[in-house]
Every structure is written in C-alpha cells, then in structure tokens.
Write a protein that holds these residues in place. Structure first.
Motif, short mmCIF file in Angstrom:
data_model
loop_
_atom_site.label_atom_id
_atom_site.label_comp_id
_atom_site.label_asym_id
_atom_site.label_seq_id
_atom_site.Cartn_x
_atom_site.Cartn_y
_atom_site.Cartn_z
N LYS A 1 -14.10 -14.16 15.70
CA LYS A 1 -15.02 -13.20 14.73
C LYS A 1 -14.01 -12.42 13.92
CE LYS A 1 -19.24 -12.91 17.17
NZ LYS A 1 -20.14 -12.22 18.05
N VAL B 1 -14.46 -16.47 21.22
CA VAL B 1 -15.31 -16.10 20.10
C VAL B 1 -14.99 -14.57 19.78
CG1 VAL B 1 -17.70 -15.18 19.79
CG2 VAL B 1 -17.37 -17.35 21.16
N ARG C 1 -21.97 -20.64 3.14
CA ARG C 1 -22.67 -20.02 4.25
C ARG C 1 -23.89 -21.05 4.72
NH1 ARG C 1 -18.46 -17.68 5.08
NH2 ARG C 1 -18.96 -18.87 7.04
N ASP D 1 -18.35 -18.78 11.75
CA ASP D 1 -19.51 -17.80 11.66
C ASP D 1 -20.45 -18.19 12.90
OD1 ASP D 1 -20.77 -20.07 10.58
OD2 ASP D 1 -21.26 -18.92 8.64
N GLN D 2 -21.81 -17.90 13.09
CA GLN D 2 -22.70 -18.27 14.07
C GLN D 2 -22.81 -19.98 14.08
OE1 GLN D 2 -23.16 -16.18 16.61
NE2 GLN D 2 -23.88 -17.70 17.68
N THR D 3 -22.92 -20.56 12.73
CA THR D 3 -23.21 -21.76 12.70
C THR D 3 -21.97 -22.52 13.35
OG1 THR D 3 -23.82 -21.47 10.55
CG2 THR D 3 -23.57 -23.57 10.98
N THR D 4 -20.68 -21.99 13.17
CA THR D 4 -19.55 -22.81 13.92
C THR D 4 -19.73 -22.57 15.28
OG1 THR D 4 -18.32 -21.61 11.91
CG2 THR D 4 -17.35 -22.97 13.52
N PHE D 5 -20.02 -21.39 15.78
CA PHE D 5 -20.03 -21.08 17.36
C PHE D 5 -21.09 -22.16 17.85
CE2 PHE D 5 -18.81 -16.66 15.80
CZ PHE D 5 -17.62 -17.00 15.48
N ASP D 6 -22.25 -22.17 17.27
CA ASP D 6 -23.28 -22.73 17.68
C ASP D 6 -23.13 -24.20 17.85
OD1 ASP D 6 -24.69 -20.63 18.21
OD2 ASP D 6 -26.13 -20.84 16.19
N GLU E 1 -20.48 -24.64 20.87
CA GLU E 1 -20.69 -24.33 22.24
C GLU E 1 -21.28 -25.56 23.15
OE1 GLU E 1 -23.12 -20.97 22.78
OE2 GLU E 1 -22.53 -20.53 24.61
#
Lengths: 470, 201
Positions: free
Chosen positions: A267, A263, A213, A240-245, A248
């Motif tokens: 999730k 997204v 993570r 996770d958020q790392t992936t989405f960031d 984007e």
C-alpha cells in the motif's frame, strides 16, 4: 532551498533494490525473480559451466518451455530436432543447476509471462527479469520488470543482481473511461501510434489515471506488456485493491501474517503527491476506438474506422520512407478503408492477450457463429491452466463449433518459432504484440488487433469489430 | 571479452529506420545452443534480395554498419548482436539504439556508437558516393572518422562511461560483480521474509 522529497512509484521500488551504488557506475540492483525459457538461456548456463560458477539463488529462479514448443501433439517428442535439442538443453541445465522447471506436459507450463502472475509469484514492488522483452508484463502488479539479453541472464544466474543505470521517469496518464467494446489493447496501440516506437526510450513509465484504475489485472498486463513496443525500459501500475484481490489465495502468494505484512507494504507503493516525473503524456480514454496496425512496426496504427494512410500523410522524411516500405511489404493501397482489408488467419493468444479473460471475450463473440470461408481462426491459450479453465467453461467447444482450431499452450504464432507460422503473403489479424516483417512467418503480413476485433474479423473475414456483426 | 580500443573497416550503409531484432535475425534462427554460427541468419529475409547491400561484393569484409534511427528495437534476443559479430561486424553506428540492443552490444563486445542524426546521414551519403570507403571508430577518443579532403567526416559518438571502460579493458561483468559478493550477501539479509520463492529448502 526548497526540496521536493516525493518519489515516484518506480523510484521507490528501485531504491529498495539497490545493493551498491557508486559515483560514475551503474547501480547494482537485486533481482527478486528471474524467469527462464529455452531460447535465451543455453549460452548463459554454458558460461556458468565454463567458469565453474553455480546459480546463486535457484529459489528465486523459475524456468518453463514456451517459445518453440508445439501446440499440437505436445504429449509426443518434439518433431523438429533443433527445437527438441534446445528444450532438452533447458531440461539438462535445470537439473544440473537445481532450477525449478515446468516442462511441456506439466500442468504449470505456459508462456513465462502468463505463469508468473498465475502462480502468484509476480507481486507488487519486486524486480523481475527474463531473457524476453515482454517481461514488462509483470509491471501491471507495480513491479519493475524488464527484458534482458543472454549475457545478463548469465549475470543474474551467477549473482542475482544486475548493473543498471537508473532510467528517467515518465507518467502516462489516461483520463476518462474506455467506451464499451474498446479494450486495454486499443488503449496501448493508440498510445504507441501517438509516441512512435522510440518514444519511451530511456524511461520507466508509470501508467495512471482513471482508465488505468478501471482495468482488470488482465487488461493492465496487456498495457504493460506492450511498454517495450514504444521503447520504454519498463512500464508499471501502482498496486491497488484490484491487484490484491487478484493475488490473494494464489499458490505462491503470501499467507496469513505474511499476507498482512505484504499488503501493508504494497500500500506504500504509490507515487507521492509531490513527486515529479521527468516527462508526462496525457490521453483521454473516452475518445478511444478500436485500433489496428496497418504497417510493420507497432507505431504504425490507425483507428479501425480509418483508412490505410499514404506516405504523404507523414512529415518526417524517415517516416515517409518507412510508410512506403511498409505499404509495399503489407500489400496495401493507401486510402483503402481498414474494414475492407481481407484477412486469412486470425490468431488469438500470446503473452499480450492469451489469458482466460481474453478467451472468454473471444468465445462470447464467436458463439453461435461460423468462421468465414477462407479464414482460419487459431486459438492458443497462454498456459495449460488457462486451457484447462477454458475447457471447464466449455469455451473450447464454442471455438470448435465455430470452426476454430483449439491448441495447446505456448508462444505459438506470436513469433513463429514453432510450426504455427504464416506463409509468404498470408495476412493475419493477431492479438499479439509485434507486426514486424516476417515476425509470424517469412513474408507474413500482420495486423495487431484487440481480442474483440480478432474474433469479429474471424467471422466476417475482413478487419471488423463486434458492432459489424449482424 | 577482447579489448576494444579503435577499429577501422569497410562501412556498410543500411538505409532503414526501425530495424528490429526480428529483421537482424528471425526467430527460426534462434534455436542454436551456442554463441556462434548465427551469421547465416543475419538479415535473412533481406539477403534474398540481390539488391540488398550485403549481397554487393564491394561490401565483402565490411565491419562497420551504418544504419538509420531506432536500430535494434523489439525482441531482447542477444542473438542479434552475435549474428552481427559472427558475420564480422565490430561496430554499428546509428543516431538512436533501442535500450536492450545497446545493453547487449556492450556486454558482448560489439561497439554501438550513437552519433548525431546529421553525422549518420553524412556517413550514409559518403558510403553512397564512395562504396567500400572505410570508417574508423575510436573508442579511446569517442570519435568516428571517415572520408578525406573536403568530404572528411570527424565527429564524436555517445557511449556511457562505464560501458566504454569495460570495452577498453575487455572486462567480464560477472567477475566484477562477484567482487561485491559481500554487499550482495548483506543485502539479502535485509529482504522481507514474505518475498516469494520458487522452491523451499
């Protein structure tokens, strides 16, 4: 009967892609993205032509030139006529079958596993294939991604599907945090020495736990990239958020309402709490140290602070024989400290460690220092975009001032298909993925290392970590 | 693809484990754009050694390779299968194959017969004692046979049912799948619109 309804991440992604399922037959699996390069595709296109079949979904297909292209003089015709024919064949095929191609000289050209994520084409929950075993890289986004042979390339071109028996599932849980200076590469090399080259055979592996993570997307790609080196069908990490960031705003990432819908779905792509894996491995990241290989397969590794092993250290007769053969090929004496092994060439690059983050780490270490006498440092960005970004940040100047060679994008010395090769007996410290006999050139001797170890080795001339630099 | 039912040929012992596809055919030999002519690159580095098994005239015409465990690891190159076939091999016997190599073999028509480790060892020992001995791989009965009298070896090998059926019938995978084209079209209609594409109409 009590029933566990939970599914693992890979089972969810698999189930979403089953086109047809029948008893006694493999599943017919839909493929979301098919990546193509010059080496494993010509015979597949030939097969289509012979049968008079079109590419079913050119809009889910992307081609680039990476394996055999030169990393110098890339604006001139390729000097090697056989390589040139192969590249020209890809261009003709892409044109004839309507496939998008990023050729040598194009700003989006690069190693196929670097450009997919960079363009934002690699997204969570997809099925991604390519005629290249390091396709497992894309699993870092929570996709099922694996390498295929040329017959299967033809099958995907013609049908956008593959017949696949469902693999078993395995969890690799890496608890704790990596110590300072220890990287994703050390993590995966440690794992492969733990499992051996066949340990993952027949499994789709999910990497999880705190240390996973905490990795950047680049680090996650390094780990997933080497899934094939311990035999796994594929390796993936829950998005996770790392992936989405990371995704984007990338050119091919969803936009607006599509982004929100995507997204929301991504999730859901996590292993359920009550899901059961067929197999589980647990490792502790906090105990890991810089790790290097001494032998001729990626499972023959040892801590950088350790010694070249002796065949007597192994219990299995086959491992003893393999160790003897490897030591002879590598020209190493059992009991030699790894730190005393002298290296001729250092290679920073490849789909394992050729991303911008890797080049920043390497530049930070060599900055203001000089590459050792009799040692060569070759820095090969994974894509044109990575090269341009590095040049914008002045990293190329740092490398050149240290005495390194700064090259164009491609697979380069990872597999020695282009002129970037080791000579017989030459020893490398390489951030790539395979230390097989002759992999980097006939008779070449390869030690797989992390980026910090590669950079420090270039400065000292022997296998080293940044901590060894004064 | 030709049908494969049973094959009998000279066994070639390759006493190595972890034979990766870079050893079977180095990358510099992968530049051809055809499926033929790869025999020159087969085990190219090892063939420089006069003591290498393929340089022994006893094994001229050998067609059944017997190798140590973890055969075909590493790169996905199907050229490794073609190189073995172009050289004249019809079957490879090992106690463990890498997944991609085994898949490629099934597609290209090379029989990858997975046997118990003890059986692989007995076959290697037999070939040492009787160089040039033949081995039979019978796909119909999934049996490997070699030797005679007290040394006779007969045991089963593993291959998945589907690959066995395809090899026995000599079927073309693409043709089979295109028979399910309606299922593919139906599936495509259900794909979310936000899934990425490489080009827009």
């Amino acid at each position: 009967m009590s029933q566990s309804t939970g599914r693992t991440l890979s089972e969810k992604v698999w189930d979403e892609h089953v086109v047809r399922s029948a008893a006694g037959e493999p599943d017919l699996l839909y493929i979301d993205l098919h990546l193509i390069h010059e080496v494993t595709s010509p015979q597949a296109f030939d097969g289509l032509r012979l049968a008079g079949r079109p590419v079913r979904r050119p809009d889910l297909t992307l081609a680039t030139e990476d394996h055999n292209v030169p990393t110098i003089d890339w604006d001139k015709p390729i000097a090697d006529p056989v390589s040139r024919t192969q590249v020209e064949t890809l261009r003709t095929n892409a044109e004839e079958f309507g496939v998008r191609l990023h050729p040598l000289g194009d700003i989006e050209q690069g190693i196929v596993h670097i450009i997919g994520p960079q363009l934002g084409l690699t997204q969570p929950g997809m099925t991604i294939v390519c005629g290249d075993s390091h396709t497992s890289t894309h699993g870092a986004f929570g996709s099922i991604a694996f390498g295929i042979g040329t017959s299967e390339v033809e099958h995907v071109l013609a049908t956008q599907t593959l017949m696949q028996a469902k693999p078993k599932t395995m969890a690799v849980t890496i608890n704790g945090s990596l110590p300072e200076g220890v990287t994703a590469k050390d993590m995966v090399l440690t794992l492969i020495t733990h499992t051996g080259t066949g340990g993952g055979q027949g499994y789709i592996v999910e990497y999880r736990g705190q240390a996973i993570r905490e990795l950047s997307m680049e680090g996650r790609m390094t780990v997933c990239n080497m899934s094939i080196e311990w035999g796994a069908k594929a390796g993936l990490i829950a998005p996770d958020q790392t992936t989405f960031d990371y995704l984007e705003g990338r050119p091919e990432a969803p936009k607006g309402d599509d982004w929100d819908a995507a997204v929301a779905h991504w999730k859901t792509l996590v292993t359920d709490d009550d899901a059961v894996f067929d197999e589980e491995i647990v490792l502790d990241a906090s105990e890991m140290t810089p790790f290097v290989t001494w032998g001729t397969n990626p499972g023959q590794g040892v801590q950088l602070g350790g010694l070249v092993p002796s065949p007597d250290d192994f219990e299995e007769p086959a491992d003893k024989v393999a160790a003897e053969k490897a030591l002879t090929y590598m020209g190493l004496e059992a009991g030699t400290p790894m730190r005393e092994v002298k290296v001729d060439t250092v290679f920073v690059g490849s789909c394992t460690n050729g991303r911008i983050e890797d080049l920043r780490v390497a530049a930070d270490i060599v900055k203001g220092r000089k590459v050792a006498d009799d040692t060569r440092l070759l820095v090969v960005p994974g894509s044109v975009r990575v090269r341009l970004q590095a040049e914008q940040e002045g990293l190329d100047v740092v490398f050149k001032e240290a005495g390194a060679e700064w090259r164009g994008a491609g697979c380069s010395m990872c597999l020695g298909m282009n002129p970037d090769q080791l000579t017989p007996g030459e020893r490398s410290a390489s951030t790539s993925n395979r230390n097989f006999e002759g992999r980097q050139g006939k008779g070449g001797r390869t030690h797989l290392v992390s980026v910090p170890v590669a950079a420090a080795t270039a400065i000292r001339g022997t296998l080293s970590s940044p901590a060894d630099l004064a | 693809m030709d049908k494969f039912t049973s094959h009998t040929g000279i066994g070639v012992p390759l006493r190595r484990s972890n034979v990766d596809t870079d050893q079977i055919i180095p990358a510099v030999y992968l530049k051809r754009v055809t499926r033929s002519g790869f025999e020159d690159g087969l085990f190219a580095a090892w063939r420089n050694d006069p003591a290498f098994v393929l340089n022994n005239p006893v094994y001229d015409g050998g067609s059944v390779l017997v190798a140590g465990p973890d055969f075909g690891t590493g790169s996905s190159r199907e050229h490794a299968v073609w190189a073995l076939q172009n050289y004249g091999f019809k079957a490879v016997i090992s106690s463990r194959f890498a997944d991609i190599f085994r898949g490629n073999s099934g597609k290209a028509g090379l029989l990858a017969a997975q046997v118990d480790e003890k059986v692989a060892q007995r076959l290697l020992d037999l070939l040492d004692e009787e160089p040039g001995a033949t081995i039979t791989v019978d796909l119909e009965s999934r049996t490997v046979r070699a030797g005679s009298g007290e040394n006779a070896i007969e045991d089963s090998f593993d291959i998945d049912d589907y690959t066995r059926w395809r090899l026995l019938e000599g079927l073309d995978d693409v043709g089979i799948t295109l028979g399910h084209a309606d299922d593919i079209t139906t599936y495509e209609a259900t794909r979310p619109s936000w899934k990425p594409v490489t080009q827009r109409a």
